[in-house]
Motif scaffolding. Structure first.
Motif, PDB file in Angstrom:
ATOM      1  N   SER A  92       0.690  -1.147   0.044  1.00  0.00           N
ATOM      2  CA  SER A  92      -0.012   0.047  -0.118  1.00  0.00           C
ATOM      3  C   SER A  92       1.014   1.184  -0.047  1.00  0.00           C
ATOM      4  O   SER A  92       0.761   2.294  -0.865  1.00  0.00           O
ATOM      5  N   ASP A  93       1.861   1.230   1.056  1.00  0.00           N
ATOM      6  CA  ASP A  93       2.818   2.604   1.086  1.00  0.00           C
ATOM      7  C   ASP A  93       3.488   2.713  -0.230  1.00  0.00           C
ATOM      8  O   ASP A  93       3.630   3.785  -0.927  1.00  0.00           O
TER       9      ASP A  93
ATOM     10  N   LYS B 202      -5.155   2.969 -12.690  1.00  0.00           N
ATOM     11  CA  LYS B 202      -3.653   3.175 -12.220  1.00  0.00           C
ATOM     12  C   LYS B 202      -2.657   2.668 -13.565  1.00  0.00           C
ATOM     13  O   LYS B 202      -1.351   2.528 -13.227  1.00  0.00           O
TER      14      LYS B 202
ATOM     15  N   GLY C 291       0.552   2.001  -3.558  1.00  0.00           N
ATOM     16  CA  GLY C 291      -0.676   2.756  -3.483  1.00  0.00           C
ATOM     17  C   GLY C 291      -1.854   1.740  -3.938  1.00  0.00           C
ATOM     18  O   GLY C 291      -2.945   2.096  -4.672  1.00  0.00           O
TER      19      GLY C 291
END
Length: 165
Positions: free
Chosen positions: A41-42, A89, A45
């Motif tokens: 996630s970090d 994305k 994303g």
């Protein structure tokens, strides 16, 4: 488990979550999933469902959304939302199925493949670290037990689906 109150009376069973196997398995799964998700996630994303789609397509190259859902045990709505977000994305692309216009084959884009390739070593390291508290024999036994529990859960789920209200 039934508990005796006095000589002949019995109290109803008590469900203690901390000893309830389905709950404990869920806590383990959620804790592991959340811990691992912090990494991707970090860095990338992406959410847990998005990562499951990326991981599945990275493993199998091209699949329909239905097949991704079946493999990753995700509901079709979650898969659909994850695929839409990954398309936005630039990590996943769709190609229409010429024999069935209602479905499409999903594939990682070069960007999606790069995310998959760069994260796999971290994921494997995480998995090894998680299992490091087990001896080789315990790991082997755990794998056998886990496979049996998954098989039994599927049996119970199919039995439940076959029941009428």
């Amino acid at each position: 488990m039934t508990t005796k109150n006095s000589g002949t009376e019995t109290a109803p069973d008590t469900l203690e979550l901390e000893n309830f196997l389905p709950y404990r398995l869920n806590v383990l799964a959620e804790t592991v999933s959340q811990s691992l998700s912090r990494h991707y996630s970090d860095r990338y994303g992406i959410s847990i469902p998005e990562w499951r789609v990326v991981a599945t397509l990275g493993q199998f190259s091209s699949m329909t959304a239905k097949a991704v859902g079946a493999h990753s045990h995700m509901h079709k709505t979650k898969v659909s939302r994850a695929v839409a977000a990954l398309e936005e994305k630039g990590m996943v692309k769709r190609k229409a199925n010429p024999s069935d216009k209602r479905e499409a084959f999903l594939r990682l884009t070069p960007k999606g493949q790069s995310v998959y390739d760069s994260f796999v070593p971290s994921a494997l390291t995480f998995s090894d670290a998680l299992a490091s508290v087990l001896s080789d024999a315990e790991r082997e036994t755990f794998d056998i037990i886990l496979a049996r529990l998954i098989d039994q859960a599927e049996v119970l789920a199919s039995e439940t689906l076959g029941q009428t209200s």
